[in-house]
Structure formats: C-alpha cells, structure tokens
Write a protein that holds these residues in place. Structure first.
Motif, PDB file in Angstrom:
ATOM      1  N   PRO A  51      -4.458  -0.465  -3.269  1.00  0.00           N
ATOM      2  CA  PRO A  51      -5.232   0.695  -2.791  1.00  0.00           C
ATOM      3  C   PRO A  51      -5.211   0.778  -1.269  1.00  0.00           C
ATOM      4  O   PRO A  51      -5.103  -0.238  -0.573  1.00  0.00           O
ATOM      5  N   ALA A  52      -5.338   1.994  -0.750  1.00  0.00           N
ATOM      6  CA  ALA A  52      -5.234   2.229   0.688  1.00  0.00           C
ATOM      7  C   ALA A  52      -6.292   1.475   1.483  1.00  0.00           C
ATOM      8  O   ALA A  52      -6.068   1.128   2.653  1.00  0.00           O
ATOM      9  N   VAL A  53      -7.442   1.192   0.859  1.00  0.00           N
ATOM     10  CA  VAL A  53      -8.512   0.504   1.577  1.00  0.00           C
ATOM     11  C   VAL A  53      -8.081  -0.879   2.053  1.00  0.00           C
ATOM     12  O   VAL A  53      -8.646  -1.426   3.009  1.00  0.00           O
ATOM     13  N   LEU A  73      -5.765  -5.147   8.141  1.00  0.00           N
ATOM     14  CA  LEU A  73      -5.045  -5.204   9.419  1.00  0.00           C
ATOM     15  C   LEU A  73      -5.985  -5.419  10.605  1.00  0.00           C
ATOM     16  O   LEU A  73      -5.544  -5.809  11.691  1.00  0.00           O
ATOM     17  N   LEU A  74      -7.281  -5.188  10.405  1.00  0.00           N
ATOM     18  CA  LEU A  74      -8.255  -5.384  11.477  1.00  0.00           C
ATOM     19  C   LEU A  74      -8.373  -6.847  11.896  1.00  0.00           C
ATOM     20  O   LEU A  74      -8.861  -7.148  12.989  1.00  0.00           O
ATOM     21  N   VAL A 127       0.843  -1.203   0.000  1.00  0.00           N
ATOM     22  CA  VAL A 127       0.000   0.000   0.000  1.00  0.00           C
ATOM     23  C   VAL A 127       0.874   1.248   0.000  1.00  0.00           C
ATOM     24  O   VAL A 127       0.615   2.205  -0.739  1.00  0.00           O
ATOM     25  N   PHE A 128       1.935   1.235   0.799  1.00  0.00           N
ATOM     26  CA  PHE A 128       2.848   2.379   0.885  1.00  0.00           C
ATOM     27  C   PHE A 128       3.487   2.677  -0.475  1.00  0.00           C
ATOM     28  O   PHE A 128       3.661   3.845  -0.847  1.00  0.00           O
ATOM     29  N   ILE A 145     -12.354  -5.985  -3.859  1.00  0.00           N
ATOM     30  CA  ILE A 145     -13.661  -5.754  -4.495  1.00  0.00           C
ATOM     31  C   ILE A 145     -14.204  -4.389  -4.088  1.00  0.00           C
ATOM     32  O   ILE A 145     -14.731  -3.636  -4.919  1.00  0.00           O
ATOM     33  N   VAL A 146     -14.078  -4.059  -2.795  1.00  0.00           N
ATOM     34  CA  VAL A 146     -14.508  -2.747  -2.316  1.00  0.00           C
ATOM     35  C   VAL A 146     -13.758  -1.630  -3.051  1.00  0.00           C
ATOM     36  O   VAL A 146     -14.354  -0.646  -3.488  1.00  0.00           O
ATOM     37  N   ALA A 147     -12.456  -1.798  -3.214  1.00  0.00           N
ATOM     38  CA  ALA A 147     -11.634  -0.787  -3.899  1.00  0.00           C
ATOM     39  C   ALA A 147     -12.085  -0.607  -5.336  1.00  0.00           C
ATOM     40  O   ALA A 147     -12.178   0.530  -5.837  1.00  0.00           O
TER      41      ALA A 147
END
Length: 312
Positions: free
Chosen positions: A258-260, A265-266, A252-253, A307-309
């Motif tokens: 994508p940042a999403v 990490l949750l 991501v970095f 998929i969300v991204a």
C-alpha cells in the motif's frame, strides 16, 4: 542449567531478528490475500522461534569447541562465560531440534508438501550454518544464507502457511509423478517485500564479521570481509540499507504494498546517521549496535505502516 544460563546460550535478545520477518509476512498475507489461519500461524511461529533458538545454541557450542584460544573459549564465549556443562548443551540442542521438527511436520500435515520442502531446506541451512567440517558461517557465504533464510524464508512461510491454497506454489505427488507449479509473479512479489528483512539481517552478520575480522582470522574463520576487504565490506554494509528503501518504493509502485508504506522513507535520515557512526568506527562494543538499531528501525517502521494500512 538455570533459566538465565539458557537465555544466554540461545541469545534471546537477538530473536527480534526473526520476529520482524514473521510479522511482515503475516501482515502482507492478510493485506494481499485476505487470508489468515490462527492455528497454522501459531504452529509456525513456535516452530520458527524454537529452531532459531536451536541454531544459535549450535553456533555458540561450535564456536566454543573450535576456538583455538583457551582464553577465548573460557571468557569470551557464551558457554564459557555461563559455565554450562557441554553434555547439558548438547541435550538441550537435541530437545529443541526435536520439538521444532515435530511442529514442522504437523504444519506439513495441515498444509502441503511444499512446506516440507522449504522446511527441510531452511533446517539444513540453519544446522550446517555452524555445524560440520566447514560451516557456512566460516565462509564468505554467511551473510547470504542468514539473510535469505531468515529474511525471505520466514516471510515466505508466514505467507504460505496462511495462503497455501491461493495459487502461489503447488507441489503434488501422485503415484510416480511429482507435479510442481509456481506463479513467478507472486513469488517475486514476496521476494521484493522481503528485501528489507533480507538486507538488514544480512547486515547484522556483516557488521559482526567486520568488527571481529582480526579475531576471526586468528580462529581460522575467514568471512566475507576477509575476502573483499574491510573497506569494501563497509561500503556493502551501507549499500544494503539504501537498496532496502529502493525495494520498498518499487513494491509500492508495482502495487504489491500500500502507498502508505512510502512513509517509511521518513526514517532514511536516522538510518543514515547510524550508518555514519559505523563508518567512522567498527568496534563491536561501540558500533555493532548500529546494525541492531537499523534493523529495528526499518522493519519496525514497515510493520507499523502495514498495521496503519490494514486499519485504513
């Protein structure tokens, strides 16, 4: 051979391990390259799945043939349990292998020679993983080969068959000259986003070998936990999950993901709780499922966030 016996022979319940890398590669190529070929994707998926079924059947057949204990052969091995005639097993393996090879060659015609090169490499590793005088699975290399071949190989091919003309790699043959070009950044990018798949699949093999250590030694099967010790193998099992999360953060970095996807990490705490169960007890019937649950949890979360991204 009945359908239920066939499904036992190929261990159909384990095929989710190859479906997740396929989905991650497919979603990545759509996100990163905005490229998608439904025909190439379907051909690759069917070839990949059939070959995965084939390698599992070969694995079970070779375990059956090489088991030093008759009790293990007849009651613990899948072929013995299902009472499938050896001749039928061999015929089934050759039929599936032929179909997978045929589909692979069709895909080469539709793409380029590099697919042939990678396909031959993956096929060779898959076959010699359990076949031959010294199978890879009976050496301290099983985790490496299973993780890299499935975790990276499937992701890479899912990307490449959809974006073979995007400059990732080019393999050309003209007269006596073979030309090879590769964009190292794009290759490393695919490797980086493959790490969660590589490590979670490797941990399936590692957890299995840790739980089966004593039985494997009795059957002259000396796997990685035998060489590095059970305690170190358990530590490695733990570390591969945490390095998977680190790889996602780095990707991501660097802008590869994508940042999403940081929302993945949750699931660190649920994964940690599963790991603690395995650390406490390494019994196949009770805690091997930890590796399966963590594979589904981690790779499934990556797929959902991808998929969300794409929807956003």
């Amino acid at each position: 051979m009945t359908i239920s016996a066939f499904l036992k022979l190929v261990e159909i319940q384990t095929k989710i391990a190859s479906v997740f890398p396929f989905l991650i590669g497919l979603l990545f190529v759509i996100y990163r390259y905005q490229s998608f070929s439904i025909v190439n994707t379907v051909i690759f998926f069917i070839a990949m799945l059939i070959f995965d079924l084939t390698t599992t059947a070969i694995n079970n057949y070779m375990d059956y043939r090489k088991a030093s204990s008759d009790q293990y052969r007849e009651t613990r091995n899948i072929i013995g349990q299902a009472q499938i005639p050896e001749r039928i097993v061999v015929i089934t393996i050759f039929i599936m292998l032929s179909i997978a090879v045929g589909l692979g060659l069709w895909l080469v015609i539709r793409t380029d020679l590099f697919v042939l090169l990678i396909g031959v490499l993956c096929f060779s590793i898959g076959i010699f993983y359990t076949f031959g005088p010294i199978p890879l699975s009976r050496m301290p290399l099983g985790e490496v080969f299973s993780g890299v071949t499935m975790g990276f190989g499937i992701v890479f091919l899912a990307v490449y068959v959809n974006a073979f003309d995007q400059g990732i790699v080019h393999l050309g043959w003209e007269g006596r000259m073979v030309h090879f070009q590769a964009d190292l950044y794009l290759l490393l990018e695919i490797l980086l986003i493959s790490i969660p798949s590589i490590f979670t699949i490797a941990n399936l093999m590692l957890a299995n070998n840790i739980c089966d250590l004593d039985e494997d030694i009795a059957n002259s099967r000396f796997t990685l936990p035998y060489y590095i010790g059970k305690e170190n193998a358990v530590l490695l099992f733990n570390g591969l999950y945490y390095m998977s999360f680190l790889a996602l953060v780095i990707a991501v970095f660097l802008g590869s993901l994508p940042a999403v996807l940081l929302l993945v990490l949750l699931i660190i705490y649920p994964v940690y709780k599963q790991i603690q169960q395995f650390n406490h007890k390494q019994v196949k019937s009770e805690t091997f499922v930890v590796a399966i649950k963590n594979l589904v949890l981690m790779n499934g979360s990556v797929v959902i966030m991808f998929i969300v991204a794409l929807l956003l």
